[in-house]
Design an enzyme around this catalytic site. Structure first.
Site, mmCIF file in Angstrom:
data_model
loop_
_atom_site.group_PDB
_atom_site.id
_atom_site.type_symbol
_atom_site.label_atom_id
_atom_site.label_comp_id
_atom_site.label_asym_id
_atom_site.label_seq_id
_atom_site.Cartn_x
_atom_site.Cartn_y
_atom_site.Cartn_z
ATOM 1 N N TYR A 136 -7.155 -4.303 -18.082
ATOM 2 C CA TYR A 136 -7.492 -5.550 -16.458
ATOM 3 C C TYR A 136 -8.127 -4.458 -16.115
ATOM 4 O O TYR A 136 -8.571 -4.258 -15.286
ATOM 5 C CB TYR A 136 -6.145 -5.675 -16.305
ATOM 6 C CG TYR A 136 -5.615 -6.544 -15.282
ATOM 7 C CD1 TYR A 136 -6.337 -8.081 -15.721
ATOM 8 C CD2 TYR A 136 -6.404 -6.535 -13.818
ATOM 9 C CE1 TYR A 136 -6.170 -8.919 -15.536
ATOM 10 C CE2 TYR A 136 -6.143 -7.843 -12.921
ATOM 11 C CZ TYR A 136 -6.295 -9.078 -13.591
ATOM 12 O OH TYR A 136 -6.368 -9.642 -13.000
ATOM 13 N N ARG A 193 9.815 -8.653 6.072
ATOM 14 C CA ARG A 193 8.710 -8.306 5.501
ATOM 15 C C ARG A 193 9.293 -6.673 4.890
ATOM 16 O O ARG A 193 9.102 -6.443 4.286
ATOM 17 C CB ARG A 193 8.145 -7.366 6.343
ATOM 18 C CG ARG A 193 6.888 -7.390 5.895
ATOM 19 C CD ARG A 193 5.410 -6.247 6.928
ATOM 20 N NE ARG A 193 5.571 -5.236 7.309
ATOM 21 C CZ ARG A 193 6.280 -4.566 8.387
ATOM 22 N NH1 ARG A 193 6.249 -5.747 9.759
ATOM 23 N NH2 ARG A 193 6.998 -3.257 8.845
ATOM 24 N N ASP A 247 1.151 -0.446 -17.321
ATOM 25 C CA ASP A 247 1.652 -1.878 -17.377
ATOM 26 C C ASP A 247 1.989 -2.191 -18.817
ATOM 27 O O ASP A 247 1.322 -2.494 -19.465
ATOM 28 C CB ASP A 247 -0.048 -2.036 -17.247
ATOM 29 C CG ASP A 247 -0.641 -3.401 -16.751
ATOM 30 O OD1 ASP A 247 0.636 -4.168 -17.642
ATOM 31 O OD2 ASP A 247 -1.619 -4.690 -16.375
ATOM 32 N N LYS A 255 2.178 -14.056 -15.601
ATOM 33 C CA LYS A 255 2.330 -13.906 -16.682
ATOM 34 C C LYS A 255 3.680 -14.720 -17.703
ATOM 35 O O LYS A 255 3.844 -15.433 -17.116
ATOM 36 C CB LYS A 255 1.518 -13.246 -17.300
ATOM 37 C CG LYS A 255 0.393 -12.185 -16.344
ATOM 38 C CD LYS A 255 -0.490 -13.633 -16.001
ATOM 39 C CE LYS A 255 -1.762 -12.335 -15.494
ATOM 40 N NZ LYS A 255 -2.226 -11.653 -15.692
HETATM 41 C C1 LIG Z 1 -2.985 -10.362 -14.651
HETATM 42 C C2 LIG Z 1 -2.924 -8.667 -15.463
HETATM 43 C C3 LIG Z 1 -2.743 -7.980 -14.458
HETATM 44 C C4 LIG Z 1 -3.304 -8.904 -12.312
HETATM 45 O O1 LIG Z 1 -2.245 -9.612 -11.774
HETATM 46 P P1 LIG Z 1 -1.686 -10.329 -11.015
HETATM 47 O O2 LIG Z 1 -0.642 -11.269 -10.795
HETATM 48 O O3 LIG Z 1 -3.279 -11.490 -11.002
HETATM 49 O O4 LIG Z 1 -2.259 -9.450 -9.925
HETATM 50 C C5 LIG Z 1 -2.809 -6.722 -14.593
HETATM 51 N N1 LIG Z 1 -2.227 -6.347 -15.075
HETATM 52 C C6 LIG Z 1 -2.834 -6.610 -16.701
HETATM 53 C C7 LIG Z 1 -2.534 -6.747 -18.275
HETATM 54 C C8 LIG Z 1 -3.160 -8.872 -16.408
HETATM 55 O O5 LIG Z 1 -2.722 -9.644 -17.224
#
Ligand SMILES: *Cc1c(COP(=O)(O)O)cnc(C)c1O
Length: 381
Positions: free
Chosen positions: A106, A54, A179, A204
């Site tokens: 997001y 973990r 982000d 992504k």
């Molecule tokens: C998809 C996304 C998230 C969340 O990520 P997950 O892997 O789906 O938890 C956060 N920020 C952006 C810009 C995203 O496109």
């Protein structure tokens, strides 16, 4: 090892940091499924960093080293999702701390932040993403701990000036977390612009093949705040599975090729459809008409990304109709994969969404761009 540092990042990433297994000669890292790790006759761990699954796993190493190299950070951590990575940052705060975040971002994170800050005793203020004066007004000297940034922000692709946000945050004694899921390390390097931590939904572009849900954080410094984030992951266990970590290091090896191709195609599509008689607007930071273009041109290197949005004349029904008539674009959520996706965001986000009802979000993949243009062309007529 020293000579390897001088290589271009693209070389290091294509080669998975020049991985070679000294035991077997294999050029691909092995999978390590073990959840526990043994001690020797003197009761010392055979590998001091590994005791229980973990906390950490040897299979995270290849992908985490690649992430640290991609963002030029001191350390990187994988998480079970992008949301888990973002939550770990916020959970490392203390009650009474103040967080500032963009009003457009997001939506999953925006919703969660709202609820969580209320319940956890954190204070949250939202700023208008294209207005740095608004950010300066919202930041509280000595109280703001995190300035959260997403750029370009989903799904209007407003661009936030990272260096300017860093200046504002520094004056207040706050950290900047970016982000950078949409920009990717190929096009933007937030740590080089002064940010403290970069977050990715590795689901992504980083993985890029639509088969892994994963998140990542990369830090500029291994300081006390980073130690707290490491503890959140180890204690909460929002870790990636070993196979998913392995898939991610494989996916990242082609990151540069995929992102460049998607950016080139997105630019061609944006130019092709700008001014189209069935469209209110094409939202893409690569277009000079986009309000964030000047900042994007300075902050993003080698392209403006693979994401754009179309605002369709005739409102919600007309927009849904265009999405339904596409046959090359796949009607699905998410972004950053090799296949192009089209999505009506308002249908997903629902009544409280700030997203215009006529907006379709496109994630451009790596297909032949003429097929993508023709598909949109026929769907619009
Ligand atoms: C998809 C996304 C998230 C969340 O990520 P997950 O892997 O789906 O938890 C956060 N920020 C952006 C810009 C995203 O496109």
């Amino acid at each position: 090892m020293e000579h390897k540092k001088k290589q271009q990042v693209e070389t290091s990433i294509a080669q998975g940091m020049h991985f070679i297994d000294r035991m077997t000669g294999a050029v691909i890292p092995p999978l390590q499924p073990s959840t526990t790790f043994a001690r020797d006759e003197d009761y010392q761990l055979l590998a001091p960093q590994h005791s229980y699954g973990r906390d950490d796993n040897p299979s995270f190493g290849p992908a985490e080293r690649m992430l640290a190299r991609l963002e030029d950070g001191e350390d990187a951590l994988l998480f079970s999702s992008g949301m888990a990575a973002a939550m770990a940052v916020i959970q490392a705060l203390k009650p009474g701390d103040h967080v500032v975040a963009p009003a457009v971002m997001y939506w999953g994170l925006r919703n969660w932040l709202g609820h969580f800050c209320d319940n956890w005793g954190l204070e949250l203020d939202l700023f208008a993403p294209s207005d740095m004066d608004d950010l300066a007004r919202k930041v509280k000297k000595g109280r703001t701990r995190i300035v959260w940034i997403e750029t370009p922000c989903n799904p209007t692709w407003d661009v936030i000036d990272i260096a300017q946000a860093v200046n504002i945050a520094r004056d207040a004694g706050a950290r900047v977390v970016v982000d950078s899921t949409v920009a990717t390390p190929v096009l933007t390097r937030p740590l080089a612009l002064g940010a403290d931590i970069v977050m990715h939904s590795a689901t992504k572009y980083l993985n890029g093949h639509g088969d892994v849900v994963a998140g990542a954080l990369v830090t500029a410094r291994q300081d006390e705040f980073w130690e707290r984030i490491c503890a959140v992951r180890a204690e909460g266990g929002a870790i990636l599975g070993t196979f998913e970590a392995w898939l991610l290091q494989r996916g990242m090896r082609t990151l540069f090729l995929r992102v460049r191709r998607a950016s080139e195609s997105a630019m061609r599509i944006a130019h092709h459809f700008e001014g189209h008689k069935k469209l209110e607007a094409v939202l893409y930071p690569g277009l000079e008409s986009h309000p964030g273009h000047a900042i994007a041109a300075g902050q993003m290197q080698g392209g403006f990304g693979g994401m754009l949005s179309l605002r369709i004349k005739g409102g919600e029904k007309a927009a849904l109709n265009v999405a339904c008539k596409c046959s090359v674009f796949v009607r699905a959520t998410s972004l950053g994969g090799v296949e192009s996706l089209i999505e009506h965001r308002y249908s997903i986000e629902g009544a409280n969404s700030p997203i215009p009802k006529d907006l379709l979000r496109l994630s451009i993949g790596i297909e032949d761009v003429t097929d993508l243009i023709e598909d949109l062309q026929q769907a619009l007529t």
